[in-house]
Design an enzyme around this catalytic site. Structure first.
Site, mmCIF file in Angstrom:
data_model
loop_
_atom_site.group_PDB
_atom_site.id
_atom_site.type_symbol
_atom_site.label_atom_id
_atom_site.label_comp_id
_atom_site.label_asym_id
_atom_site.label_seq_id
_atom_site.Cartn_x
_atom_site.Cartn_y
_atom_site.Cartn_z
ATOM 1 N N LYS A 1181 -8.492 -19.002 11.255
ATOM 2 C CA LYS A 1181 -7.285 -19.009 10.416
ATOM 3 C C LYS A 1181 -7.086 -20.407 9.868
ATOM 4 O O LYS A 1181 -7.004 -21.383 10.622
ATOM 5 C CB LYS A 1181 -6.055 -18.571 11.210
ATOM 6 C CG LYS A 1181 -4.796 -18.547 10.342
ATOM 7 C CD LYS A 1181 -3.642 -17.805 10.992
ATOM 8 C CE LYS A 1181 -2.928 -18.654 12.006
ATOM 9 N NZ LYS A 1181 -1.672 -17.992 12.475
ATOM 10 N N ASP A 1213 -2.901 -18.929 6.192
ATOM 11 C CA ASP A 1213 -1.483 -18.932 6.559
ATOM 12 C C ASP A 1213 -0.755 -19.949 5.692
ATOM 13 O O ASP A 1213 -1.000 -21.149 5.779
ATOM 14 C CB ASP A 1213 -1.331 -19.287 8.036
ATOM 15 C CG ASP A 1213 0.122 -19.186 8.502
ATOM 16 O OD1 ASP A 1213 0.975 -18.766 7.690
ATOM 17 O OD2 ASP A 1213 0.400 -19.528 9.673
ATOM 18 N N GLU A 1239 -1.106 -14.905 5.473
ATOM 19 C CA GLU A 1239 0.206 -14.779 6.103
ATOM 20 C C GLU A 1239 1.285 -15.418 5.238
ATOM 21 O O GLU A 1239 1.127 -16.566 4.795
ATOM 22 C CB GLU A 1239 0.205 -15.470 7.480
ATOM 23 C CG GLU A 1239 -0.712 -14.843 8.498
ATOM 24 C CD GLU A 1239 -0.693 -15.624 9.807
ATOM 25 O OE1 GLU A 1239 0.335 -16.270 10.099
ATOM 26 O OE2 GLU A 1239 -1.714 -15.611 10.521
ATOM 27 N N ASP A 1262 4.540 -12.781 9.305
ATOM 28 C CA ASP A 1262 4.652 -13.761 10.387
ATOM 29 C C ASP A 1262 6.103 -14.219 10.485
ATOM 30 O O ASP A 1262 6.881 -13.711 11.299
ATOM 31 C CB ASP A 1262 3.712 -14.934 10.133
ATOM 32 C CG ASP A 1262 3.715 -15.939 11.292
ATOM 33 O OD1 ASP A 1262 4.466 -15.722 12.254
ATOM 34 O OD2 ASP A 1262 2.966 -16.928 11.229
ATOM 35 N N LYS A 1290 4.525 -13.774 17.501
ATOM 36 C CA LYS A 1290 4.682 -14.844 18.490
ATOM 37 C C LYS A 1290 5.775 -14.411 19.457
ATOM 38 O O LYS A 1290 6.959 -14.387 19.103
ATOM 39 C CB LYS A 1290 5.078 -16.146 17.812
ATOM 40 C CG LYS A 1290 4.073 -16.693 16.819
ATOM 41 C CD LYS A 1290 4.558 -18.032 16.269
ATOM 42 C CE LYS A 1290 3.599 -18.585 15.237
ATOM 43 N NZ LYS A 1290 3.674 -17.836 13.961
#
Length: 1720
Positions: A1181, A1213, A1239, A1262, A1290
């Protein structure tokens, strides 16, 4: 029934002088002429003059009060010592099974009062008991004798929709029955001159549920003086009252006395006994079911001249709570009133309106009829009305003309007509189902009669009474080919209970024969088993009203009948003197079987009456067995009280049908006794389960003798009503205990319920189970449900749910566990015909709003029922909810669908169609809605309880899609049940049986340690700072220790970018440490289906959403780990090796995605990426949006792709750093890079879907998930879009493992990848994440298998942050390495398990450890004004030299309740926190040095507190106060600015400003203080916490514990004195001082506390103009008045931030002062 009272019902402490009632001997008052006596007119009388009447009369008086209205102008002139505001002492008794049982409870109370009378010389008491809710007030009123010895006697109807004498018979309205006078109210101007009392007495508006009844325009006077209506009124509170309101009936007994008015307690009791004696002697429980047959005759005996313009008012005292005072007597004009009532004030005075129909009391004169046909027809209809049958369903026809005309012209009948006899008969059946009494069906001859057969069969099979009046040809036209002449004799065979063929009308037969025959026919209809009866009525011509001579001799013997309004023949049933079934020994064997049960089950079948539903509920509460409630029981769709959820006295197993899909559950359920009350059950699986469990004792309770035992299992058949059976069990001398299956079935049902709710709401499109689920939530207690057969009834039975909404205040305060929704269906023969007509009839009969849910074939089968629906007779609206899947969808779910050609199914079973339901509705002129989405359904259902129109809602569906959904839901239910059992049996230490209760562990130790570990590099979310040479990660390690010694660890790792900081975290941890000690941990927590959130609320008493996400994550991590160790099982059941999972070799592991920052040149970043690939990473990533131009980021990504090749998965991301245009620019540049996803590419969340569609790039969520602290599927619905391919979760940001698991599951079920991502946690958190990632992989495999999506590919999870760890919290190395089996970088599941099983902390990185803040308790003495006050102190962080914060509790509280918040504040902000027990509270006490009594004025309390604080600190301090403590805090902040630098006012006010309001409040608080002393603290608490201010607190799971803590006061007398002296009516009003207040102030109120929200807003407006001072106002979500108890975490955060800001502000001011001095 056991006594609900004890010998200590009322305590009798010595009355203090300041609380003694004010008895003034100089009062000018007329004494009674003779002593009070029981005989005769026992209550005493007042002279009353009716405005407009030229005479006086007497009415009962009771204790005289000055009125329910406090007139402002008059109160201004009243001195304090002459104003008394009495508060009624209200006691709620346990619910009674019957009205008779309620009377017995009240009699026991009266006996107890006589044995232990209160010593106060005045008082008002009310005892109330909930009784069965069916309408009985009118019946009870009608049973009272015309020569009553007690007055007043009244009935007040609550019918508001065009009440009339006719509606009495048709609607049988609910209302109020009352007798006797406990208190009477008169306007002072109406009293006799010279005899007006100096003392003004009022009843407080805090008198819960007390209602006064009367007339606003009656003048009470001894002279004939007439006064204007506006100046006079007469109201009274009855001694005995039955109030039918809010879905519950309340039987109340009110007692009032006042020695100063020469009406003693003994006299009041004697008067109440007279009322009780009368109502008890004239109470006939045997008539409750069929009393309608006697209604007309009873009303005819009343005999009173009606005053059509009169209205009877009712004043609800509690509705005025919260108002400072009442403006003036004009308030009476806005009081609720009724224009349908009968009130007998004295033997000769009656006020009545819309109750009596004198024209119909005497039967219409049969002598005036035109011919013998009309004589017979009129006699039949008249006798029907006397028998209580007033609803007639008339089909058009010539031969039935005499009956139809007679019915239509009778003044007391209600008629409806329909051209379709089949629909009409079903309508009559529905009416009987709703009203429990027969409708009369009138038809012509021929096939018109035959068309009644389907409805007759339904009524017969389900025991519904029905009277069929079928016209017929005379005998000479039978069997000769005459038109419309068929054999109608015994036409319905065995399906009717009785048949009689009348002869054609003739004057040779006395009319008495017709009347007695009809009486006999109805008797058969109403005898057990009830059912249809058939009276065949041949008529010769003429069939119209043509005049034909007839002899009146046939009327001989009718003189008595024609002179009254009663039936000719009345049927009576003689019963034994004892109704107790056990006394005769009949129930001994049954009771012995029940008492011996260890695994009992209570099965509730179809129940038709409200009283039997009530009895079944009390029976369930008494037995404490698991309860399986059929959808037709009335208790399947319940409205639960929060207190019920806390107590869990009854365990409803609503989802047993789904649970039985699991073989393990079927094997688990072993029964030894089953009690079934009510008839058939809907669930086939439950019936099969019972057969599998057999043999066992099977007790079936039904009131009829019919055999309902299709499985041939009944071992004990009890023929009785449910009420009788319940009464027998409730009176048996046996302590019933929970059965062994109790806890397991409760937990299992909870698991299935959560699973079904999740799955149903997860589906994006509208499904039939979703319709059933949402409909059940929408229904209120004022509505009823009629369900069609086939799929609708099964769907509602399986997917319907209970809820906690629509709980009325009345039910909330009456100790009822729940309320119900009445549900009905045609389950006698279970056909699909006549359903619309039945539903409409049901609406007429039950008098509620009705929702009818049917399938499309059922709808089309009865489209003629729409013609009946269109006729809007006196009923509430009906909504038809049609599930249109264009055919018979149930066949798709039956085995035949698997073995039959689709074309055959479609034509011969589905009977598919394309008929437009909309056009059918248009043709009938009905309102129509089409629903195709979830949102449209919710909008349509929202309108169910509004509006006044019937409507049809068509819900579009599909047979195949519906079958798929049902199959999917079944599989997930099966899986959830297996997971539950797997969780219970996971430990090898547990036996493989479920005979024991669920294992519960208790937390015996909690601590946390703060760590600081060095990182190798700057975290990717941090900005570049050239000065930073080292980077650190800080957080906390939380540990939980159970009683068995198991220790579980969790990591709390906050990130500043997510709005968390270490001080906030530590504050919450300190509070969590406090509430966790001693907490019980359920072994159901690892299910991660909402079980943890529920546990946090129910066990810890805090809302899960108020916990900071990282704290909750660490707490859940510790909980899951400690349960693994305690049970000897695996973390969330994750396998340790591939062999456990699929039989292959090698350890089980999860792949890791590498994390790469984009700093450097493209070639440098690409080089690092290639090295990561060499290390074994299969996915990388890249952090993008770090450069000025998005194209530059694209270049980096292109270079990486060239360096690593196409086999490596690349992710990007952007962290929401781009605008939409910038993101598009990047997307167009990387289209060839084969990006897995990007993301959060855009800053605006609303642009995500648009970006997917325009860029063509796959997107992952995210940051969008960051605020999902409470999982909400509705918010995720818009992201079902196929362009959203993944979710990056997360746990420390979304709020823990449970929320993460739910989000992941949602994603996986919608074909999206769920990726777990770390946020730079230590090895402790990463080890748990490895196990959790493995769990998500296992879930994904199961979902893929369920959805037949093939083998799910492994996912590389975002745990690459481990490479940043230079130091670790753990001594042992983290198990992430290149696997020798796959060659990839993976996290080892077995290594993670080992690490978490034996955690070894690296103490070198630990900064500090805390087991909680220590509390020191000691006593300080303060000498003040000749008294020594000994104050109990609770001191936290005594050794801190910094700021001091003083916490003040509210009335009835103690300093203990602030300790959790104090620990959080002091432990994180280095503040010394002090709380204390205010005088009169807790352990504080006062010592007098003389004979004087102490006073507790605001001034004295503030001075005393300042002296206390002088002994603690010489510096200024901040005061935090709640309610009463808040008023003290505000006073100190306003007047002690030299000592107080800030005040936090929680649910407080500056006092009252208006002089009259202050005066009234003083009197009210004095009365409440007197209640404490006179009746004891326990009784006072019951009344106090029944107030509307505490509605939110009553829903708190620890409410009973909180109330119990309010009993812990050493000095109750001083406590009462504090309530009086610190009254907001006595304290100085601070409103004028707010603008000048020189202290910092924080105003806090709860979201649900409307009153103090308004007060706080006004205060803020007054104070928010001061310079250099802090004034803030904060609303605490989800809390009511008791903010500190209902949401302590958010209040603590607000207080801590305020204190910090005050200190900074103070420091800044001091620095500025020092600078000025220095300059000078």
């Amino acid at each position: 029934m056991p006594s609900s009272c004890s010998s200590s019902l009322f305590a009798n402490p010595t009355i203090l002088p300041f609380l003694a009632p004010k008895c003034n001997s100089s009062i000018s008052i007329r004494r009674r002429k003779q002593p009070f006596s029981f005989s005769g007119t026992s209550t005493g009388f007042l002279r009353v003059s009716r405005y407009g009447f030229g005479r006086n009369f007497e009415v009962a008086r009771g204790v005289k009060f000055d009125g329910p209205i406090m007139d402002t102008e008059e109160l201004k002139a009243v001195e304090d010592e002459n104003l008394m505001v009495e508060v009624c002492v209200t006691r709620t008794l346990p619910p009674a099974l019957t009205l008779e049982g309620g009377l017995e409870s009240i009699k026991e109370v009266v006996d107890e009062l006589k044995r232990n009378p209160p010593r106060s010389c005045n008082g008002v008491m009310r005892f109330q008991v909930a009784v069965p809710p069916s309408a009985k007030a009118l019946q009870w009123f009608c049973r009272q004798p015309s020569s009553s010895g007690v007055y007043p006697v009244f009935f007040l109807s609550k019918e508001t929709d065009d009440p009339s004498p006719k509606s009495i018979y048709f609607k049988e309205p609910r209302g109020v029955f009352g007798i006797g006078t406990a208190i009477s109210f008169r306007h002072p101007s109406c009293q006799e001159p010279g005899k007006q009392s100096m003392i003004k007495r009022f009843l407080s508006d805090d008198s819960i549920l007390v209602t006064a009844y009367g007339f606003p325009d009656i003048d009470i006077d001894t002279d004939s003086t007439e006064k204007s209506k506006d100046e006079c009124y007469y109201f009274f509170i009855p001694e005995i009252e039955l109030n039918e309101d809010g879905g519950v009936s309340i039987l109340a007994f009110t007692l009032a006395w006042n020695d100063s008015l020469f009406y003693t307690f003994e006299q009041a009791v004697s008067s109440c006994e007279a009322s009780l004696f009368q109502v008890s002697c004239h109470f006939c429980p045997n008539l409750e079911n069929h009393w309608f047959k006697h209604l007309r005759g009873s009303l005819a005996k009343l005999g009173a001249k009606e005053l059509q313009t009169t209205e009877m008012d009712q004043m609800h005292f509690f509705t005025f709570s919260g108002r400072d005072f009442w403006a003036d007597s004009r308030e009476l004009k806005s009081a609720p009133s009724s224009c349908q009532f009968y009130c007998k004030l004295s033997p000769g005075v009656v006020f009545s309106n819309n109750m009596l129909n004198h024209a119909s009391e005497v039967s219409c004169s049969l002598k005036d009829e035109a011919n013998i046909n009309t004589v017979w027809a009129s006699a039949i209809i008249e006798e029907c009305t006397r028998l209580g049958l007033t609803y007639f369903c008339v089909a058009p026809g010539s031969r039935s003309s005499p009956l139809a005309i007679a019915a239509a012209s009778h003044p007391l009948t209600m008629c409806i007509a329909c051209f379709d006899e089949r629909s009409l008969a079903f309508h009559a059946t529905g009416y009987a189902r709703g009203s429990l009494k027969p409708a009369v069906v009138i038809t012509s001859s021929g096939t018109a009669v035959s068309n009644l057969l389907p409805a007759v069969v339904e009524a017969s099979e389900d025991c519904l009474p029905l009277l069929l009046l079928t016209a017929d040809r005379p005998p000479e036209l039978q069997n000769v080919g005459a038109n419309q002449a068929i054999n109608q004799v015994n036409h319905f065979g065995s399906f009717v209970r009785f048949f009689f063929d009348l002869p054609p009308p003739t004057d040779l037969i006395p009319i008495r024969m017709v009347l007695t025959t009809l009486d006999s026919v109805l008797h058969w209809a109403m005898c057990s088993p009830c059912g249809p009866v058939h009276l065949n009525c041949p008529f010769r011509e003429p069939l119209d009203g043509s005049t034909r001579k007839w002899s009146s001799h046939c009327l001989n013997g009718l003189e008595m009948w024609m002179s009254n309004a009663e039936p000719f023949t009345k049927y009576f049933q003689v019963q034994s003197s004892s109704n107790n079934m056990e006394s005769s020994g009949q129930m001994t064997e049954v009771l012995d079987v029940i008492k011996g049960a260890k695994k009992g089950l209570l099965l509730l079948g179809a129940i038709h009456t409200e009283d039997e539903i009530w009895a079944a509920l009390l029976l369930a509460k008494h037995l404490s067995w698991p309860v399986v409630a059929d959808i037709l029981s009335g208790l399947r769709l319940r409205k639960l009280l929060p207190s019920f959820l806390e107590e869990q006295n009854i365990v409803f197993v609503d989802h047993l049908d789904h649970a039985l899909l699991s073989d393990s559950v079927r094997d688990m359920v072993k029964l030894d006794v089953v009690i079934q009350v009510g008839s058939r059950i809907t669930s086939k699986r439950i019936s099969q389960m019972l057969e599998k469990c057999f043999p066992f004792a099977y007790i079936l309770v039904e009131k009829h003798p019919c055999r309902h035992d299709p499985s041939h299992m009944v071992t004990h058949r009890v023929q009785s009503t449910i009420v009788q059976f319940a009464d027998c069990l409730l009176n048996s001398q046996f302590l019933w205990g929970r059965c062994e299956l109790h806890d397991h079935l409760r937990a299992l049902d909870d698991v299935i319920a959560r699973e079904m709710a999740f799955q149903i709401s997860t589906e994006c499109f509208l499904t039939e189970p979703y319709v059933a689920h949402m409909l059940s939530k929408t229904l209120t207690s004022e509505s009823a449900l009629f369900i069609g057969n086939s799929m609708p009834i099964r769907d509602v039975d399986m997917y319907g749910c209970s809820s906690a909404n629509d709980i009325s205040y009345v039910i909330d305060t009456m100790q009822l566990p729940c309320h119900w929704i009445r549900v009905s269906a045609n389950r006698g023969a279970s056909g699909i015909d006549g359903l619309l007509s039945s539903a409409t009839g049901f609406a007429v009969g039950c008098k509620k709003r009705v929702v009818c849910m049917v399938g499309d074939i059922s709808f089309l089968h009865d489209t003629n029922g729409l013609a009946i629906l269109r006729q809007r007779i006196v009923r509430k609206p009906v909504t038809i909810l049609v599930i249109n899947n264009h055919g018979g969808g149930i066949f798709r779910l039956l085995p035949i669908a698997e073995r039959t050609e689709p074309s055959v199914l479609k034509q011969y079973f589905y009977t598919s169609h394309d008929i437009s339901i909309e056009k059918l509705c248009m043709a009938h002129g009905l309102k129509y809605h089409h629903v195709g989405t979830k949102g449209e359904l919710e909008d349509a259902l929202f309108l169910l309880n509004e509006g006044d129109m019937d409507c049809v809602i068509e819900v579009e569906s599909s047979i195949d899609a519906n079958a798929t959904v049902h199959s999917t839901l079944g599989r997930f239910a099966h899986q959830a049940a297996d997971n539950y059992l797997g969780t219970i049996l996971a430990s090898s230490l547990l036996p493989p049986v479920l005979d024991n209760v669920l294992l519960i562990s208790r937390v015996c130790g909690v601590q946390y340690s703060q760590y600081r570990i060095e990182l190798c590099d700057r975290p990717t979310m941090c900005s570049v700072n050239g000065e930073s040479l080292k980077f650190y990660r800080e957080g906390y390690v939380l540990s939980l220790t159970l009683e068995d010694g198991s220790i579980g660890y969790g990591e709390v790792a906050p990130l500043d970018i997510h709005g968390e900081n270490l001080m906030d975290i530590e504050a919450q941890l300190q509070l969590v440490l406090h509430v966790m000690k001693g907490a019980k941990i359920s072994h159901m927590l690892p299910l991660l289906n909402g079980s943890i959130s529920s546990w946090i609320w129910s066990e810890l008493g805090i809302t899960a959403s108020s916990i900071l996400p990282s704290v909750r994550c660490g707490l859940e991590m510790a909980l899951l780990n400690v349960l693994v160790l305690s049970r000897g099982s695996k973390f969330l059941g994750t396998p340790h090796s591939q062999k456990e999972e699929n039989g292959s070799a090698g350890p089980h592991s999860v792949r890791i995605c590498a994390l790469l920052d984009s700093e450097g040149t493209p070639s440098e970043v690409a080089y690092i990426a290639s090295k990561l690939v060499e290390e074994g990473f299969t996915a990388i990533k890249l952090k993008v949006a770090r450069r000025v131009d998005p194209v530059e980021d694209a270049v980096v990504l292109q270079e990486i792709r060239r360096a690593v090749g196409n086999q490596i998965e690349l992710r990007a991301d952007a962290n929401r750093r781009w605008t939409f245009e910038e993101a598009i620019k990047f997307g167009l540049s990387v289209k060839s890079c084969n990006l897995k996803y990007i993301e959060e590419p855009v800053h605006n969340e609303d642009d995500l879907i648009r970006y997917c569609e325009e860029s063509g790039l796959p997107v992952a969520l995210d940051e969008t998930l960051d605020d999902f602290q409470k999982f909400q599927q509705g918010r995720l619905t818009k992201y079902v879009h196929p362009g959203i391919v993944a979710v990056v979760i997360k746990p420390s940001v979304v709020g823990g493992f449970e929320n993460a698991a739910l989000i992941a599951r949602w994603a996986q079920q919608h074909g999206k990848t769920a990726i777990l991502s770390a946020a730079y946690e230590s090895g402790l958190g990463l080890s748990a994440y490895i196990l959790f990632s493995s769990y998500l992989e296992q879930q994904n495999l199961k979902i893929s298998a369920e959805q037949n999506n093939g083998m799910a590919l492994p996912v590389a999870h975002g745990l690459g942050t481990y490479r940043w760890l230079k130091e670790d919290v753990m001594i042992d190395n983290l198990g992430i390495f290149r696997s020798p089996y796959t060659g990839f970088v993976e996290g080892s599941v077995s290594d993670a398990c080992k690490i978490l099983k034996d955690v070894r902390i690296n103490n070198d990185v630990i900064l500090k450890t805390s087991k909680g803040v220590h509390v020191q308790r000691y006593e300080l003495r303060v000498d003040l004004n000749g008294f020594s006050h000994f104050i109990k102190i609770h001191d936290i962080e005594q050794d801190i030299d910094g700021s001091v914060v003083l916490f003040l509790h509210g009335f009835l509280g103690t300093g203990e309740e602030w300790i959790p918040i104090m620990k959080g504040i002091s432990g994180s902000a280095c503040v010394r926190c002090i709380s204390l027990d205010l005088p009169g509270h807790g352990s504080s006490w006062v010592q007098s040095h003389g004979n004087e009594k102490p006073t507790f004025s605001m001034e004295m309390i503030a001075e005393m507190l300042c002296k206390v604080m002088e002994q603690i600190t010489p510096e200024k301090f901040t005061v935090v106060g709640y309610s009463m403590g808040a008023r003290i805090a505000l006073y100190m902040a306003s007047r002690s600015t030299d000592k107080v630098e800030g005040a936090v006012v929680v649910s407080g006010s500056p006092g009252l400003k208006d002089p009259v309001a202050r005066k009234v409040r003083r009197a009210k608080d004095d009365s409440k203080a007197g209640m404490i002393v006179a009746h004891g603290l326990e009784i006072f608490l019951e009344n106090w916490y029944n107030g509307g201010l505490w509605k939110s607190l009553r829903s708190h799971p620890h409410f009973r514990k909180i109330v119990a803590s309010r009993l812990e006061h050493d000095d109750v007398v001083s406590l009462a004195k504090v309530l009086s002296d610190l009254s907001s009516g006595r304290q100085p009003s601070l409103w004028e001082e707010l603008k000048e207040c020189n202290a910092n102030v924080l105003l806090v109120y709860g979201e649900k506390d409307v009153k103090f929200k308004q007060i706080s807003s006004r205060m803020y407006h007054e104070m928010n103009h001061r310079a250099n001072k802090i004034v803030k106002i904060i609303e605490i979500p989800g809390a009511g008045h008791a903010v500190h108890l209902e949401n302590p975490l958010l209040l603590m955060a607000a207080v801590r931030k305020f204190i910090t800001r005050v200190h900074k502000n103070s420091a800044g001011t001091e620095a500025l002062s020092e600078a000025i001095v220095s300059i000078q």
